[in-house]
Enzyme design. Sequence first.
Site, PDB file in Angstrom:
ATOM      1  N   GLU A 231      -4.406   8.049  -5.576  1.00 15.31           N
ATOM      2  CA  GLU A 231      -4.421   7.482  -6.924  1.00 15.31           C
ATOM      3  C   GLU A 231      -5.599   8.053  -7.709  1.00 15.31           C
ATOM      4  OE1 GLU A 231      -4.403   3.221  -6.562  1.00 15.31           O
ATOM      5  OE2 GLU A 231      -2.447   3.182  -5.582  1.00 15.31           O
TER       6      GLU A 231
ATOM      7  N   HIS B 100      -1.086   0.855 -10.391  1.00 15.11           N
ATOM      8  CA  HIS B 100      -1.782  -0.120  -9.548  1.00 15.11           C
ATOM      9  C   HIS B 100      -2.261  -1.322 -10.371  1.00 15.11           C
ATOM     10  CE1 HIS B 100      -4.051  -0.350  -5.465  1.00 15.11           C
ATOM     11  NE2 HIS B 100      -3.756  -1.568  -5.913  1.00 15.11           N
TER      12      HIS B 100
ATOM     13  N   ARG C 281       0.840  -1.183   0.000  1.00 14.10           N
ATOM     14  CA  ARG C 281       0.000   0.000   0.000  1.00 14.10           C
ATOM     15  C   ARG C 281       0.883   1.244   0.000  1.00 14.10           C
ATOM     16  NH1 ARG C 281      -3.322  -2.484  -1.996  1.00 14.10           N
ATOM     17  NH2 ARG C 281      -5.466  -2.907  -1.333  1.00 14.10           N
TER      18      ARG C 281
END
Length: 310
Positions: free
Chosen positions: A254, A273, A225
Amino acid sequence: MNINNILVVSPMFIELKALIEKEKLHNNFRFKSEEEMLQNDIGWADALVTFNLKSDYDYSHVKWVHSLGAGVDRFLFQKDWNEEVLLTRTICSFGQRIAEYCLSYILKDLQFHEEFRVLKQQKNWLPKTPKLLNKQKVIIYGTGEIGQTTARILSGLGMEVYGVSLSGRAKEDFKEVLTVDSHLSHLKEMNYIINTLPLTEQTASFFNEPIFKQLSNAGFINVGRGASISEEALLKAIDDNHVSFAVLDVFPQEPLPKDNPLWNHPRVYVTPHISAVTTPEEGVVCFLETLKNLEENKPLPNKVDCKRGY
């Protein structure tokens, strides 16, 4: 648990709808995008299948929440969770995908891809001998399903793999599993650092200057993370050659803001991601298996310990 009405909320709700409706289940379903979901949809539902919760809605009526992702920090981190609500998560090929993602950047480093790309542009014939995987040491933070699969694949290729966990309990494919209190003394000898930790109160900003200072020109890969690392400390560690390069797939915000200095640093690789993507097919398989286990009162291997945060 009696589950009649199931609300599926996802950007890929159309694909999920097509796959789930093929199963001819007895349950009632509603399929929505995040933008379309309303409070009355949640009030109708016994169960919610989604990637995250909207903070301004009341979920008290829901009995079960199933995360379409492996991480559940969007549900639990710095939030109050009703312990009467069951929380499960998706388990599928994440470990395999993340292991291959990490391996690709390790091989890129050992095979001098960047150096040879520059030499080609210069039309400079300058041989350099690639390094071997079986001469490398890697430490993986997090020894759960993803960390274990990554350890199995990397150790199978000859790498010496260490792990870090809260308990330090030995696990297969790790040469040694260290605790968070004993890992620092091993860092100088590591060639690569991989973070697969979930985001909890204990792991927020875990990778900071005291840890990065212990490294000796090591590669750092973050597939856990984004909030687990201090970006400022990481950039300083790269400039001070404690970290040789960083591969970052996850970020506190993000998409990564365009003015973030990570974009422009020549030794930072940014990916959006994608190291462990839930495909509609895999998401449905895990959801259906969880639903079946729940309705038949069978054990739930993907049940989340809400107090621990994973």
